[in-house]
Write a protein that holds these residues in place. Structure first.
Motif, PDB file in Angstrom:
ATOM      1  N   GLN A 168     -13.323 -10.779  11.395  1.00 26.08           N
ATOM      2  CA  GLN A 168     -13.273 -10.575   9.945  1.00 26.08           C
ATOM      3  C   GLN A 168     -14.347 -11.392   9.240  1.00 26.08           C
ATOM      4  O   GLN A 168     -14.987 -10.909   8.297  1.00 26.08           O
ATOM      5  N   VAL A 169     -14.561 -12.615   9.700  1.00 26.92           N
ATOM      6  CA  VAL A 169     -15.631 -13.441   9.134  1.00 26.92           C
ATOM      7  C   VAL A 169     -16.979 -12.752   9.342  1.00 26.92           C
ATOM      8  O   VAL A 169     -17.838 -12.734   8.449  1.00 26.92           O
ATOM      9  N   GLU A 207     -19.871  -1.149  -4.008  1.00 28.36           N
ATOM     10  CA  GLU A 207     -18.430  -0.918  -3.997  1.00 28.36           C
ATOM     11  C   GLU A 207     -18.148   0.536  -3.615  1.00 28.36           C
ATOM     12  O   GLU A 207     -18.868   1.447  -4.030  1.00 28.36           O
ATOM     13  N   LYS A 208     -17.148   0.726  -2.777  1.00 28.26           N
ATOM     14  CA  LYS A 208     -16.746   2.056  -2.302  1.00 28.26           C
ATOM     15  C   LYS A 208     -17.829   2.735  -1.451  1.00 28.26           C
ATOM     16  O   LYS A 208     -17.868   3.967  -1.337  1.00 28.26           O
ATOM     17  N   ALA A 209     -18.716   1.937  -0.874  1.00 33.14           N
ATOM     18  CA  ALA A 209     -19.727   2.489   0.038  1.00 33.14           C
ATOM     19  C   ALA A 209     -19.040   3.214   1.195  1.00 33.14           C
ATOM     20  O   ALA A 209     -17.954   2.829   1.639  1.00 33.14           O
ATOM     21  N   ILE A 251      -9.714  -1.007   9.260  1.00 30.17           N
ATOM     22  CA  ILE A 251      -8.690  -1.348   8.258  1.00 30.17           C
ATOM     23  C   ILE A 251      -9.176  -2.503   7.393  1.00 30.17           C
ATOM     24  O   ILE A 251      -9.042  -2.474   6.163  1.00 30.17           O
ATOM     25  N   TYR A 252      -9.769  -3.518   8.023  1.00 33.68           N
ATOM     26  CA  TYR A 252     -10.249  -4.663   7.253  1.00 33.68           C
ATOM     27  C   TYR A 252     -11.409  -4.269   6.341  1.00 33.68           C
ATOM     28  O   TYR A 252     -11.462  -4.686   5.174  1.00 33.68           O
ATOM     29  N   LEU A 253     -12.324  -3.455   6.838  1.00 32.69           N
ATOM     30  CA  LEU A 253     -13.433  -2.988   5.999  1.00 32.69           C
ATOM     31  C   LEU A 253     -12.908  -2.195   4.803  1.00 32.69           C
ATOM     32  O   LEU A 253     -13.426  -2.310   3.685  1.00 32.69           O
ATOM     33  N   ASN A 254     -11.862  -1.421   5.032  1.00 33.70           N
ATOM     34  CA  ASN A 254     -11.236  -0.673   3.939  1.00 33.70           C
ATOM     35  C   ASN A 254     -10.605  -1.625   2.914  1.00 33.70           C
ATOM     36  O   ASN A 254     -10.691  -1.400   1.699  1.00 33.70           O
ATOM     37  N   GLN A 255     -10.014  -2.710   3.401  1.00 29.99           N
ATOM     38  CA  GLN A 255      -9.424  -3.710   2.503  1.00 29.99           C
ATOM     39  C   GLN A 255     -10.492  -4.408   1.665  1.00 29.99           C
ATOM     40  O   GLN A 255     -10.202  -4.888   0.560  1.00 29.99           O
ATOM     41  N   LEU A 256     -11.721  -4.435   2.179  1.00 29.40           N
ATOM     42  CA  LEU A 256     -12.829  -5.018   1.417  1.00 29.40           C
ATOM     43  C   LEU A 256     -13.313  -4.081   0.305  1.00 29.40           C
ATOM     44  O   LEU A 256     -14.166  -4.455  -0.494  1.00 29.40           O
TER      45      LEU A 256
END
Length: 253
Positions: free
Chosen positions: A41-42, A55-57, A71-76
């Motif tokens: 994640q880091v 944003e929303k790329a 999932i983590y990229l989506n949370q970003l």
């Protein structure tokens, strides 16, 4: 490390390419369940910040496994598609879908019709193919799937460091399964053989990844018409050093 392989149960002589077989088994996920996902994640925090993605790329996570990093990229805040050849992994990943997160079964050698602002191929999910042309075709497919201003990232092992520190044999016990692991270099591939007994059967799997150096990638990228922008040596995006860096992280367009 993700890898390609020939795999079979000793009671089943049928063989298929290792990435189709090994990644689709529950045992693969058992053996590697203790991976450092916080570190991952880091890495993605650093990577998306470096690329300055809007944003929303639209982001493609190529060879996404069960989709933890998608999932983590989506949370970003990104619009993410996770793609993987393993049908079982995609079935599991699809449980996490939402309006801006989708998962598909996909062969990385094939390009997408839609274009992406970023394509990530993470954690040594490249170099699985026996045929050199398939590796080149994967790079071409990535290029063809990028938008005009898009960036791609391949996060590969640093083969110099890996080979210098190769552990020839070890046994890892996870969930009461003793995984007997052998590692060696043969014909330009780094090979990991995995033997274990589980559920009343004996299993043998072989992970096989081409030992590509930075110079090898540069030649392939030149052939594919790709421009290499930057290289890093770890997940904190420190400079790449051939003999000491843990990773070979390449940014290109």
């Amino acid at each position: 490390m993700s890898t390609i392989l020939n795999s079979h149960s000793q009671t089943d002589n049928q063989q298929s390419s290792w990435y189709e077989s090994w990644f689709d088994t529950k045992y693969y996920h058992i053996l590697y369940k203790d991976r450092n996902y916080r570190e991952a994640q880091v890495f993605m925090d650093n990577l998306t910040h470096y690329l300055n993605l809007p944003e929303k790329a639209k982001v493609l996570d190529l060879a996404c496994g069960k989709g933890r990093h998608s999932i983590y990229l989506n949370q970003l805040g990104f619009d993410v598609i996770g793609a993987d050849l393993s049908e079982n992994s995609i079935v599991e990943a699809k449980k996490n879908e939402n309006d801006s997160l989708h998962f598909v079964v996909h062969d990385m050698r094939e390009s997408y019709e839609e274009k992406f602002d970023a394509i990530f191929n993470l954690f040594t999910s490249f170099g699985y193919f026996e045929n050199e042309e398939d590796n080149l075709q994967t790079l071409v497919a990535i290029k063809e799937s990028l938008s005009e201003y898009g960036f791609a990232v391949i996060d590969f092992m640093n083969v110099h460091q890996v080979i210098a520190n190769l552990i020839p044999e070890e046994t890892k016990t996870v969930d009461d399964i003793d995984f007997h692991i052998k590692r060696f270099v043969l014909d330009g591939f780094i090979i990991k053989q995995i033997d274990f007994e589980a559920d009343g059967k004996s299993f043998h799997f072989e992970e096989k990844v081409k030992a590509f150096t930075l110079e090898d990638f540069q030649k392939m990228m030149d052939e594919a018409g790709i421009y290499l922008l930057d290289t890093f040596g770890d997940y904190k995006l420190k400079k790449f050093h051939k003999n000491t860096s843990e990773r070979l992280i390449m940014i290109f367009k």
